[in-house]
Enzyme design. Sequence first.
Site, PDB file in Angstrom:
ATOM      1  N   ASP A 252      -6.849   2.863  18.640  1.00 21.70           N
ATOM      2  CA  ASP A 252      -7.007   1.822  17.693  1.00 21.70           C
ATOM      3  C   ASP A 252      -5.504   1.525  17.678  1.00 21.70           C
ATOM      4  O   ASP A 252      -5.166   0.654  16.321  1.00 21.70           O
ATOM      5  CB  ASP A 252      -7.514   2.171  16.588  1.00 21.70           C
ATOM      6  CG  ASP A 252      -8.070   0.465  15.954  1.00 21.70           C
ATOM      7  OD1 ASP A 252      -8.191  -0.348  16.770  1.00 21.70           O
ATOM      8  OD2 ASP A 252      -8.789   0.802  14.797  1.00 21.70           O
TER       9      ASP A 252
ATOM     10  N   ILE B 203      -4.252  -2.704  -3.448  1.00 23.79           N
ATOM     11  CA  ILE B 203      -3.463  -3.793  -2.292  1.00 23.79           C
ATOM     12  C   ILE B 203      -4.597  -3.629  -1.148  1.00 23.79           C
ATOM     13  O   ILE B 203      -4.197  -4.392  -0.428  1.00 23.79           O
ATOM     14  CB  ILE B 203      -2.411  -3.084  -1.709  1.00 23.79           C
ATOM     15  CG1 ILE B 203      -2.404  -1.416  -1.416  1.00 23.79           C
ATOM     16  CG2 ILE B 203      -1.064  -2.914  -2.881  1.00 23.79           C
ATOM     17  CD1 ILE B 203      -1.299  -0.607  -0.834  1.00 23.79           C
TER      18      ILE B 203
ATOM     19  N   LYS C 256      -5.112   5.903  -0.697  1.00 19.30           N
ATOM     20  CA  LYS C 256      -6.428   5.494  -0.491  1.00 19.30           C
ATOM     21  C   LYS C 256      -7.618   6.549  -0.997  1.00 19.30           C
ATOM     22  O   LYS C 256      -7.451   7.538  -1.137  1.00 19.30           O
ATOM     23  CB  LYS C 256      -6.717   6.028   1.287  1.00 19.30           C
ATOM     24  CG  LYS C 256      -5.935   5.124   2.019  1.00 19.30           C
ATOM     25  CD  LYS C 256      -6.459   5.408   3.384  1.00 19.30           C
ATOM     26  CE  LYS C 256      -5.588   4.515   4.223  1.00 19.30           C
ATOM     27  NZ  LYS C 256      -5.887   4.645   5.730  1.00 19.30           N
TER      28      LYS C 256
ATOM     29  N   GLU D 165     -12.833   0.981   3.995  1.00 20.74           N
ATOM     30  CA  GLU D 165     -14.383   1.248   4.129  1.00 20.74           C
ATOM     31  C   GLU D 165     -14.820   2.388   3.200  1.00 20.74           C
ATOM     32  O   GLU D 165     -15.957   2.314   2.575  1.00 20.74           O
ATOM     33  CB  GLU D 165     -14.583   2.013   5.717  1.00 20.74           C
ATOM     34  CG  GLU D 165     -15.935   2.013   5.901  1.00 20.74           C
ATOM     35  CD  GLU D 165     -16.293   3.141   6.818  1.00 20.74           C
ATOM     36  OE1 GLU D 165     -15.669   3.599   7.509  1.00 20.74           O
ATOM     37  OE2 GLU D 165     -17.413   3.411   6.933  1.00 20.74           O
ATOM     38  N   PHE D 166     -13.902   3.262   2.797  1.00 18.61           N
ATOM     39  CA  PHE D 166     -14.268   4.208   1.775  1.00 18.61           C
ATOM     40  C   PHE D 166     -13.959   3.887   0.186  1.00 18.61           C
ATOM     41  O   PHE D 166     -14.593   4.625  -0.548  1.00 18.61           O
ATOM     42  CB  PHE D 166     -13.631   5.592   2.283  1.00 18.61           C
ATOM     43  CG  PHE D 166     -13.943   6.221   3.602  1.00 18.61           C
ATOM     44  CD1 PHE D 166     -15.269   6.732   3.599  1.00 18.61           C
ATOM     45  CD2 PHE D 166     -13.156   5.863   4.601  1.00 18.61           C
ATOM     46  CE1 PHE D 166     -15.440   7.228   4.709  1.00 18.61           C
ATOM     47  CE2 PHE D 166     -13.671   6.483   5.677  1.00 18.61           C
ATOM     48  CZ  PHE D 166     -14.774   7.128   5.960  1.00 18.61           C
ATOM     49  N   GLY D 167     -13.347   2.932   0.252  1.00 16.16           N
ATOM     50  CA  GLY D 167     -12.744   2.769  -1.369  1.00 16.16           C
ATOM     51  C   GLY D 167     -11.573   1.820  -1.327  1.00 16.16           C
ATOM     52  O   GLY D 167     -11.129   1.489  -0.410  1.00 16.16           O
TER      53      GLY D 167
END
Length: 981
Positions: A743, A624, A650, A628-630
Site C-alpha cells: 500500500d 490528529i 494510535k 479505523e480502530f480509533g
Amino acid sequence: MIRHTHLYYSLKDVQIRKMCHYSNHKIVCCCLLMLTQWDAITEMDEQNRPIHTFQVCHVMEPNQNNWLRSGWIQRQAAQRVYVELRFTLRDCNSIPWVSGTCKETFNLFYLQTDDPLPAATRFRPIDYAKVDTIAADESFTQTDLGDRVLRLNTEVREVGPVTQKGFYLAFQDVGACIALVSVKVFYKRCPSTLRNLAAFPETVPHMDSSSLVEVRGACVENAEERDTPKLYCGADGDWLVPLGRCICSIGHEEMDGHCRACKAGFFKANAGNVKCSKCPLRSSSHDQAATICHCDKGFYRAIKDPPTMACTRPPSAPRNLVSLINDTALFLQWTPPANTGGRNDITYNILCQRCDGGDSGETQCEPCEPDLHFIPRPLGITGTSVAVLDFAMHANYTFHVEAVNGVSELGVAARSLANITVNTHQAGVLGPAFLGIVKKDWATYNSIALSWSEVQQPHSDIVDYEVKYYEKEQEQLSYSSTRTKFPSVVVTGLRPSTVYVFHVRGRTPAGYTAYSPNFEFTTAAEDPDVADQGQVLVVVTASVGGFSLLVILTLFLLITGRCQGYIKARMKSEEKRTRFHSGHVPFSGIKTYVDPDTYEDPTQAVEEFAKEIDPSCICIDRVIGAGEFGEVCSGRLRIPGRKDIAVAIKTLKGGYMDQQRRTFLREASIIGQFSNSNIIRLEGVVTRSRPVMIVVEYMENGGLDTFLRTRDGQFTVLQLVGMLHGIAVGMTYLSDMGYVHRDLAARNILVDENLVCKVSDFGMSRVLEDDSEAAYTATGGKIPIRWTAPEAIAYGKFSSASDAWSYGIVMWEVMSYGERPYWEMSNQDVILSIEEGYRLPAPIGCPVILHQLMLHCWQKEYSQRPHFNDVLSFLDKLIINPSSMLALVNDAISFPDSPEDMPDYPLFISIGDWLDSIKMSQYKSNFLAAGYTTLDSISTMSIDDVKRIGVCLIGHQRRIISSIQSLRLQLHHIQQSGFQV
Ligand code: ADE
C-alpha cells in the site's frame, strides 16, 4: 459614511421580542433583537401556531442597507461561539420586475464588548465585524402565492473568536426578502458525563479546534481508581480517548455507571467491576454492602477458604473401626465419616493409650510409649488405615481414630473420635521380648558394624535377625532393613557424620520377638580422597541418570500419549529458533522480516517486537486523525531519565473484538522489526491497560499527499527528489528485509519537520481495510487500484516489484504536488488504460529523467522494473549531478532506445483520440477551432496557449499540458529512431 449616518437615524432601537431557543445539549444564550426597517411580524404555521419573525422585503428599491441588531449576549464560558439562523428567503425570480434591485443574501456581523453599550449609544455599523454572507441553501424560499408555503433554511456560523465578556449580533439586509424566524446562539461543550465509573465535569473545548482539553475524572462514590481516569474534550463537544478507570470497592457492584451496595443476602469481597455474589451455602448477610457473608451457627470458614466457598463444619466420627494383627504389626482400618462436614480435606489422627491393670486392680491408662511406630504416620493420615509396630507384649492398647478437616479447630463440637481396644497378648502372635544390648563395633564414613547379645531363646530358635535403621533426622520418613543369621552386621551405604537409629529383633519359628530399644550410632566424618571419588561418582551417576531419566520420560510420554503435546512444544521452540536464526538474521547478515501471522499466538509477536509502555508515561495533547480502530492523537512520551519524545498515538477504541485487537497490534509487531531512518519508528505499545495503544514517533508535517497539496509549487525539484530519495531508502530497507508493503502511496508516507519522509502504515499490508483508496477486486481482495501493479490487481501477485510500481506512482504524486493519479478516471478505466499501455504523463515541471524512471517502474513485465537499490543509486546520481535533471531523454537508466524495445505506449492518431484518452473530450472543438489538428501541432503548446484556446480550469490545463509533455517525449523517441508520425 453618509449611508452609515443615514443608518443612525433610521435605526429604530426598539426592543421587540426575546428569541430564545435552547439547543438539545449545548447551552444557548438568548438574544433580544432590535430592528430598523425590519418588521416584527407574527405568522401562523400549518398548525396555526404563531411564529414570531423579523421580516424585511425592500426588493424594489435600490441601495438597501437595513440593520437588525441583537441585545448584548454574555459570552459565559464559551471559547467558540456559534450562531444558528433559521430564515426564509424569497427567490428573486418569483418576484416580477425586481431584477437589479432584488438580492438573495444578507450579512451577519458581530461586535464584542466587555459590557453592554449604554442605551443611548448610536448604532455604528463600522464597529461591527463581518462574520459571513448568508445565502439560502437548496431549501430555497418558495413563496407559493396561493398557499404561502414557506421553506425554512438553517445556517450555522462560528462567530469570533470572542474574547471579551459579551457581544452583539447584527444582520444587514441589502435588498432581499427575508423572514428571520429564529437565532440560536450557542457554544459547544463536552457535557458532564460518567465514564468507566468516573465523573467528568462539563468542559468547554479549547479555542484552538485541534487542541484537546485533558480532564481528570473523579471516581464515583464507592469506587476506587485503577489508572487515573481521563478523558479529552474535543472541539465538537465530544469526549474522546478514555484512559484509565475506576472500579467498584468491596461490597459494591457496578450498575448504570454507579457503584451500588450489594443487597442483603449478597456480598463482594474484592474491588473490581464484577457483580455481587449470592451468599454461599450455610452463610448469610443481613446488611447491605456486605464484603463477606457470615457462617450460620455451627458452620465455619477456614482461614484459607475463599469467601465464595460454602461454610462447612467438622466431620462426624470415622466409622467401622477394626483391628487386624499379623506376625509383626497391628493394622487399624476404618471407613470415612458419614458426614464430611462439606469439605474434602479430611485427615485422621491416631491417639493411643496403653492401659494396664494397676496393683490395686484398677486399670490405669497412660499415653503409649513414644517408640511405638505408625505407618505411614500417627497424625494427618489421608488414607483410612494405619499399621502400628513395636508395641509391647501383654498390653492393652486403646486407639482413638479422630477425623479432622479444615474447620475442626474452629468447631466447638465434640471431637470426631472412634475407638478400639486391642490386647496384644490375646492376639497371641508376638514372640518373646528382645532383651539384648546392641553395640557399635566400628564405623567408617559410610558404614557401621553392630553386634548384640543373644536373645533369651536358645540360639537354635533364632532363624535370623532383622536390623531396621533410619537417619535420625529423617524421623522414619523412610527406613531400611537388613537381615543377618548372626548377632552382628555391617550396615553399609550410610552417609558420613550422620546419626542413625537402629533396632533389632529376632525371628523364631513362633514369630518375631519384640524390637530392641532404639540405639543411636553415628558414622565417621568424610575422608576427602574418598569423598572426591564419591562426588565424581555422584556426578557421573547423575548425568547418566539424567539421560536415562530423559529416555524413560520420553518413553513414558510416548506410551501415555502425552508426547504429542511435548513434541509440539519442542517443535514450537525449535520453530522459534529456526525462525530466529534463519529468519531474523540469515547468513547474509541482513535481518529478514518475520510475518506475525506465522505465530500461533500473535500476541507473542507483539511481545517479541514491541516494548510495553506504562500508560502514565504518555501525555496526549490532541487528536490528529481518526483511524479505523480509533482516534490518532499526538502527544509526548515521558520515560524517566530520557528526553521527552513527541509521539503519535494510535488508540483502539473500546468494545473491540479480540480479532480487531490482534489486527490493530499486528502493525506494532511489524514496525517493531524495522530500524531505518526512513521507516516510521515504533516507540512501544500499551496492551496491559485500556485503551490499547500503539506509540510511534511524531511526524510534524503529517501525510505526504496533503502536505504537498497545501504547498503546491513551493519546493525546488531537488527538494522533491530529496523526498523521493528518502522513500527509496525506506523501501530498499523493506525489500532487503523481504517485506512487501502493498500500500505504498503518498498518503502512507509521513513527513517530519525537516522534510524527511518515512514509510508508514504497515498494519494493513495484508488486509487493506483501512485505506479509503482500496477497492474490491473481482477476486474479492481490497486493493488501492491506482497505486497497484497490474499483476497484483489481476492475480494478487504482490512483490517488491509491485511495490516498485507503486513507488513510480508515488514519484508522480510527489512531482505533481499531490495530484490524484489518473485524476477522476474510474478504477475500471484505469485498469483498462494500463492494460492498453497507457501510462501517466510527466507532471508539469517534472524533469523527463524522472518521468523515465517512473515509466521504468511501470513496466508491464515486473521482472523488468528496477529494484529499489537501483532506484536509490539512480536518485543518488541525480542529486550529486542536478544538471542531469535538465536533460530531456535517454540518459536515464536502461531506458529502451529502440522502438522494438519501447514499452507499448499509445501513439494517438488524432487530436480527438488524444483528448478522449485523457478524458478531455469536451475541448475537441476548442482545439480544432484554434487550428490544432495534428499531434505535431500540439506538441509545442505552452500553458498560455492552452488557456488561450479556452481551457479555463487549472486542473484541466495541467492535465493537458502534462499529456503534451509526455507526447513530446514519445515523439522525440520515435523521431530519434527514424520513425515518422
Ligand atoms: N498520523 C498518523 N501517524 C502520524 C505520525 N506518526 N505523526 C504525525 N501524524 C500522524
